[in-house]
Design a protein around this motif. Structure first.
Motif, PDB file in Angstrom:
ATOM      1  N   VAL A   1       0.926   3.139   3.344  1.00  0.00           N
ATOM      2  CA  VAL A   1       2.526   2.984   4.162  1.00  0.00           C
ATOM      3  C   VAL A   1       3.282   4.213   3.485  1.00  0.00           C
ATOM      4  O   VAL A   1       3.744   4.009   2.643  1.00  0.00           O
ATOM      5  CB  VAL A   1       3.204   1.617   4.220  1.00  0.00           C
ATOM      6  CG1 VAL A   1       2.924   1.429   2.477  1.00  0.00           C
ATOM      7  CG2 VAL A   1       3.786   1.411   4.593  1.00  0.00           C
ATOM      8  N   ASN A   2       4.191   4.632   4.242  1.00  0.00           N
ATOM      9  CA  ASN A   2       5.339   5.387   3.644  1.00  0.00           C
ATOM     10  C   ASN A   2       6.756   4.631   3.143  1.00  0.00           C
ATOM     11  O   ASN A   2       7.410   4.938   5.115  1.00  0.00           O
ATOM     12  CB  ASN A   2       5.449   7.039   4.547  1.00  0.00           C
ATOM     13  CG  ASN A   2       6.466   7.971   4.348  1.00  0.00           C
ATOM     14  OD1 ASN A   2       8.071   7.226   3.209  1.00  0.00           O
ATOM     15  ND2 ASN A   2       6.755   8.982   4.764  1.00  0.00           N
ATOM     16  N   LEU A   3       7.205   4.204   3.194  1.00  0.00           N
ATOM     17  CA  LEU A   3       8.792   3.870   2.868  1.00  0.00           C
ATOM     18  C   LEU A   3      10.101   4.946   2.313  1.00  0.00           C
ATOM     19  O   LEU A   3       9.600   5.192   1.449  1.00  0.00           O
ATOM     20  CB  LEU A   3       8.483   2.726   1.535  1.00  0.00           C
ATOM     21  CG  LEU A   3       7.551   1.494   1.939  1.00  0.00           C
ATOM     22  CD1 LEU A   3       8.026   0.481   1.145  1.00  0.00           C
ATOM     23  CD2 LEU A   3       7.795   1.254   3.438  1.00  0.00           C
ATOM     24  N   LYS A   4      10.537   5.215   3.476  1.00  0.00           N
ATOM     25  CA  LYS A   4      11.764   6.019   3.257  1.00  0.00           C
ATOM     26  C   LYS A   4      11.680   6.893   2.839  1.00  0.00           C
ATOM     27  O   LYS A   4      12.525   7.565   2.672  1.00  0.00           O
ATOM     28  CB  LYS A   4      12.335   4.841   2.459  1.00  0.00           C
ATOM     29  CG  LYS A   4      13.261   3.417   2.594  1.00  0.00           C
ATOM     30  CD  LYS A   4      14.512   3.566   2.271  1.00  0.00           C
ATOM     31  CE  LYS A   4      15.021   2.054   2.862  1.00  0.00           C
ATOM     32  NZ  LYS A   4      16.084   1.628   2.243  1.00  0.00           N
ATOM     33  N   ASP A   5      10.354   7.671   3.239  1.00  0.00           N
ATOM     34  CA  ASP A   5      10.159   8.730   1.975  1.00  0.00           C
ATOM     35  C   ASP A   5      10.118   9.097   1.162  1.00  0.00           C
ATOM     36  O   ASP A   5      10.600   9.893   0.614  1.00  0.00           O
ATOM     37  CB  ASP A   5      10.841  10.318   3.299  1.00  0.00           C
ATOM     38  CG  ASP A   5      10.151  10.181   4.823  1.00  0.00           C
ATOM     39  OD1 ASP A   5       9.225  10.844   4.513  1.00  0.00           O
ATOM     40  OD2 ASP A   5      11.194  10.250   5.762  1.00  0.00           O
ATOM     41  N   LYS A   6       9.876   7.687   0.345  1.00  0.00           N
ATOM     42  CA  LYS A   6      10.601   8.045  -1.367  1.00  0.00           C
ATOM     43  C   LYS A   6       9.468   7.482  -1.788  1.00  0.00           C
ATOM     44  O   LYS A   6       9.313   7.693  -3.042  1.00  0.00           O
ATOM     45  CB  LYS A   6      12.091   7.412  -1.639  1.00  0.00           C
ATOM     46  CG  LYS A   6      13.715   7.860  -1.203  1.00  0.00           C
ATOM     47  CD  LYS A   6      13.331   8.735  -2.297  1.00  0.00           C
ATOM     48  CE  LYS A   6      15.228   9.192  -2.684  1.00  0.00           C
ATOM     49  NZ  LYS A   6      15.281  10.220  -3.590  1.00  0.00           N
ATOM     50  N   LEU A   7       8.192   6.458  -1.328  1.00  0.00           N
ATOM     51  CA  LEU A   7       7.301   5.835  -2.089  1.00  0.00           C
ATOM     52  C   LEU A   7       6.562   5.595  -0.849  1.00  0.00           C
ATOM     53  O   LEU A   7       6.650   4.888   0.432  1.00  0.00           O
ATOM     54  CB  LEU A   7       8.289   4.344  -2.121  1.00  0.00           C
ATOM     55  CG  LEU A   7       6.654   3.580  -2.670  1.00  0.00           C
ATOM     56  CD1 LEU A   7       5.958   3.700  -4.297  1.00  0.00           C
ATOM     57  CD2 LEU A   7       7.593   1.786  -3.035  1.00  0.00           C
ATOM     58  N   MET A   8       5.258   6.130  -0.806  1.00  0.00           N
ATOM     59  CA  MET A   8       4.147   6.140  -0.796  1.00  0.00           C
ATOM     60  C   MET A   8       2.725   4.813  -1.447  1.00  0.00           C
ATOM     61  O   MET A   8       3.421   5.100  -2.372  1.00  0.00           O
ATOM     62  CB  MET A   8       3.344   7.357  -0.621  1.00  0.00           C
ATOM     63  CG  MET A   8       4.204   8.257   0.237  1.00  0.00           C
ATOM     64  SD  MET A   8       5.704   9.047  -0.266  1.00  0.00           S
ATOM     65  CE  MET A   8       6.031   9.733   1.024  1.00  0.00           C
ATOM     66  N   ILE A   9       2.321   3.652  -0.891  1.00  0.00           N
ATOM     67  CA  ILE A   9       1.438   2.982  -0.993  1.00  0.00           C
ATOM     68  C   ILE A   9       0.640   2.618  -0.280  1.00  0.00           C
ATOM     69  O   ILE A   9       0.918   2.898   1.010  1.00  0.00           O
ATOM     70  CB  ILE A   9       2.504   1.847  -1.547  1.00  0.00           C
ATOM     71  CG1 ILE A   9       3.853   1.830  -1.776  1.00  0.00           C
ATOM     72  CG2 ILE A   9       1.488   0.733  -1.616  1.00  0.00           C
ATOM     73  CD1 ILE A   9       4.512   0.176  -2.167  1.00  0.00           C
ATOM     74  N   GLY A  10      -0.620   3.026  -1.472  1.00  0.00           N
ATOM     75  CA  GLY A  10      -1.896   2.788  -0.442  1.00  0.00           C
ATOM     76  C   GLY A  10      -3.291   1.890  -1.197  1.00  0.00           C
ATOM     77  O   GLY A  10      -2.764   1.964  -2.302  1.00  0.00           O
ATOM     78  N   GLY A  11      -4.019   2.419  -0.022  1.00  0.00           N
ATOM     79  CA  GLY A  11      -5.221   1.568  -0.764  1.00  0.00           C
ATOM     80  C   GLY A  11      -6.331   1.907   0.097  1.00  0.00           C
ATOM     81  O   GLY A  11      -6.645   1.849   0.890  1.00  0.00           O
ATOM     82  N   SER A  12      -7.487   1.838  -1.126  1.00  0.00           N
ATOM     83  CA  SER A  12      -8.823   1.869  -0.004  1.00  0.00           C
ATOM     84  C   SER A  12      -9.678   1.351  -0.812  1.00  0.00           C
ATOM     85  O   SER A  12      -9.727   0.719  -1.550  1.00  0.00           O
ATOM     86  CB  SER A  12      -9.593   3.892  -0.494  1.00  0.00           C
ATOM     87  OG  SER A  12      -9.425   3.693  -1.911  1.00  0.00           O
ATOM     88  N   ILE A  13     -10.877   0.791   0.410  1.00  0.00           N
ATOM     89  CA  ILE A  13     -12.131  -0.013  -0.474  1.00  0.00           C
ATOM     90  C   ILE A  13     -13.292   1.656   0.030  1.00  0.00           C
ATOM     91  O   ILE A  13     -13.204   1.638   0.645  1.00  0.00           O
ATOM     92  CB  ILE A  13     -12.093  -1.089   0.184  1.00  0.00           C
ATOM     93  CG1 ILE A  13     -13.479  -1.552  -0.392  1.00  0.00           C
ATOM     94  CG2 ILE A  13     -12.144  -1.039   1.976  1.00  0.00           C
ATOM     95  CD1 ILE A  13     -13.727  -3.116   0.778  1.00  0.00           C
ATOM     96  N   GLY A  14     -14.373   1.265  -1.104  1.00  0.00           N
ATOM     97  CA  GLY A  14     -15.219   2.134  -1.358  1.00  0.00           C
ATOM     98  C   GLY A  14     -16.178   1.575  -1.724  1.00  0.00           C
ATOM     99  O   GLY A  14     -16.964   0.907  -2.118  1.00  0.00           O
ATOM    100  N   VAL A  15     -17.637   2.141  -0.694  1.00  0.00           N
ATOM    101  CA  VAL A  15     -19.069   1.520  -0.600  1.00  0.00           C
ATOM    102  C   VAL A  15     -19.473   2.899  -1.119  1.00  0.00           C
ATOM    103  O   VAL A  15     -19.938   3.573  -0.523  1.00  0.00           O
ATOM    104  CB  VAL A  15     -19.447   1.134   0.977  1.00  0.00           C
ATOM    105  CG1 VAL A  15     -21.013   0.202   0.430  1.00  0.00           C
ATOM    106  CG2 VAL A  15     -18.263  -0.128   0.938  1.00  0.00           C
ATOM    107  N   PRO A  16     -20.283   2.488  -2.672  1.00  0.00           N
ATOM    108  CA  PRO A  16     -21.155   3.900  -2.872  1.00  0.00           C
ATOM    109  C   PRO A  16     -22.361   3.637  -2.555  1.00  0.00           C
ATOM    110  O   PRO A  16     -22.877   2.923  -2.915  1.00  0.00           O
ATOM    111  CB  PRO A  16     -20.453   4.132  -4.643  1.00  0.00           C
ATOM    112  CG  PRO A  16     -19.912   2.811  -4.856  1.00  0.00           C
ATOM    113  CD  PRO A  16     -19.816   2.552  -4.226  1.00  0.00           C
ATOM    114  N   VAL A  17     -23.167   5.152  -2.412  1.00  0.00           N
ATOM    115  CA  VAL A  17     -24.350   4.357  -2.365  1.00  0.00           C
ATOM    116  C   VAL A  17     -24.957   5.332  -3.403  1.00  0.00           C
ATOM    117  O   VAL A  17     -24.839   6.730  -3.157  1.00  0.00           O
ATOM    118  CB  VAL A  17     -24.856   4.843  -0.948  1.00  0.00           C
ATOM    119  CG1 VAL A  17     -26.480   4.478  -0.238  1.00  0.00           C
ATOM    120  CG2 VAL A  17     -24.635   4.009  -0.244  1.00  0.00           C
TER     121      VAL A  17
END
Length: 477
Positions: free
Chosen positions: A226-242
């Protein structure tokens, strides 16, 4: 090379009933991560740059720079040349192979009715995290040790002095004992006192080791930012490695002399390992823009929690140089019902912490008017934090717990934390881009007997972007 191969294995000379070793933990954590051609061209530095699907696997906050959709497909062609030096003699092997690298979708919103939230982006991506395709060969004359001595040490340390030595160690020492590569020293009463190699070490052994492996570590991930006011970007991901890993090795040693009285011509130890597993991990990060041209990134990767199954088999052939006698042979499947030995367990890989900074030339919302960037990452990985644990539904007996506990102690003794550095930049000329980068991956070894390891990647590439279509070409050395 010989120190790296034999030094760490000496920590586990009493654990050969299983096939795991500290190197297995390192294999699944010490790697050069993949990425799109654009990312690899700038050394893999993606911690604060963003705007690429690779951010899903590095710092998911970088997805927040997407305001529209993207599809990326990254074919790779690997040209590999491996050199190995053993007692001053150098050998070389080559392996060329085609693989598929980072590929996936990013969907970004064009805008938001919220005063604070400027846009949201989602990604679904695949990444070739590590590649295990490799060939290696080394050979030379050794007047100091025999390969079979690790088996005699294992039997001596076991405390077993009866017929159990013939079958209690089916993946190594029992095979060497049954084929007379390891001899028993008996007292006047016929009782076994100790075990020694039958190989004529003092007069020299011609040794050769061949190693062939294939497989890889592929990760599927779902990310959001998510982009907050073009100042702060926050993100996350879930990964499934094989992961899957296939390895075949052969160690051959032969008498360096023509002496037939020593009753040793040659010995061969061969083994095969097939490993399959699946895991799960989380990645989270943020990117902050303190000023118009600057981006500062921070990301944390949790350990990956794997469930893994190993299938292992081994065999020994020994010719004692006695005329009219066939070579002695034995194999592990004779003790495991004709099938490879199977072992299920859990592996936890190290966590990762990353900081990054980027300077974007003409940082404006219209990316077509940006002129380039400089970016750098620093990453810390605590390799000694890797640990094995028993599979609760399968191998959960006390001997397995004790074995894995000893293995984890060996990992703590063999490895340490290390820093990785990645940096690169891009210059943009209307629709054409020129990129350069470098990456250094630090030494994970504690240097028990001279083990050292580091990786240096140098990269460069070209890019073309015009009206939503882009092509990138990168070479990594």
């Amino acid at each position: 090379m010989k120190k790296a191969l034999f030094g760490i294995s000496s920590l586990l000379c009493s654990l050969m009933a299983f096939s795991q070793e500290p190197a297995d933990a390192l294999r699944y954590s010490w790697y050069v991560p993949g990425g799109s051609a654009r990312t690899q061209a700038v050394g893999g530095a993606m911690g604060s740059l963003g705007g690429d699907v690779t951010a899903t696997f590095v710092n998911p906050a970088g997805l927040a720079f997407f305001k529209t959709g993207d599809f990326i497909f990254s074919p790779n062609y690997q040209l590999q040349k491996t050199k190995a030096t053993y007692y001053t003699r150098q050998e070389q092997e080559k392996l060329n192979k085609f693989t598929v690298g980072t590929t996936g979708f990013v969907l970004g919103s064009g805008g938001s009715n919220s005063k604070n939230v400027r846009n949201v982006a989602f990604s679904l991506a695949f990444n070739r995290t590590a590649d295990f395709n490799s060939n290696m060969l080394y050979r030379g004359q050794n007047n100091q040790s025999s390969f079979s001595q690790k088996f005699s040490e294992e039997l001596n340390n076991s405390g077993i002095r009866d017929s159990r030595v013939e079958y209690d160690f089916p993946l190594g020492a029992s095979l060497a004992y049954n084929t007379y590569w390891v001899d028993a020293i008996k007292n006047a009463s016929g009782e076994i006192e100790s075990f020694v190699t039958s190989a004529p070490v003092a007069t020299g052994l011609l040794q050769q080791y061949t190693y062939e492996s294939n497989g890889g570590l592929n990760e599927f991930a779902l990310g959001m930012a998510v982009n907050l006011k073009d100042k702060l970007m926050i993100g996350g991901s879930i990964g499934v490695p094989v992961l899957w890993y296939n390895r075949e090795t052969e160690f051959l040693e032969s008498d360096a002399t023509d002496n037939t009285a020593n009753r040793f011509d040659y010995g061969i130890f061969s083994d095969k390992l097939n490993t399959k597993g699946v895991g799960v991990n989380l990645k989270a990060g943020l990117i902050y823009k303190p000023a118009e041209y600057w981006r500062i990134g921070f990301a944390v990767h949790t350990p990956t929690f794997y469930s893994i199954t190993d299938k292992y088999e081994a065999s020994v052939v020994l010719n004692d140089d006695v005329a009219d006698e066939q070579a002695w042979t034995d194999e592990s499947k004779s003790y495991t019902g004709g099938q490879p030995s199977e072992f299920k367990y859990l592996l936890t890989t190290p966590y990762r912490v990353m900081g990054s900074i980027s300077y974007v030339l003409r940082e404006i919302e219209d990316v077509t008017k940006q002129k380039g960037f400089i970016t750098a990452d620093i990453e810390y990985v605590n390799y000694k934090a890797s640990s094995f644990s028993p599979d609760e539904d399968n191998n959960n007996d006390e001997s397995t717990k004790q074995y894995l506990k000893t293995l984890n102690t060996a990992i703590d003794q063999a490895y340490k934390g290390a820093f990785n550095f990645r940096a690169g930049g891009e210059l943009k000329f209307t629709t054409i881009m020129v990129r350069l980068g470098a990456a250094y991956y630090g030494n994970p070894y504690k240097d028990i007997q001279g083990e050292k390891g580091s990786k240096l990647n140098l990269s460069g590439g070209l890019g073309y972007r015009n009206k939503g279509f882009f092509v990138d070409l990168t070479y990594v050395h």
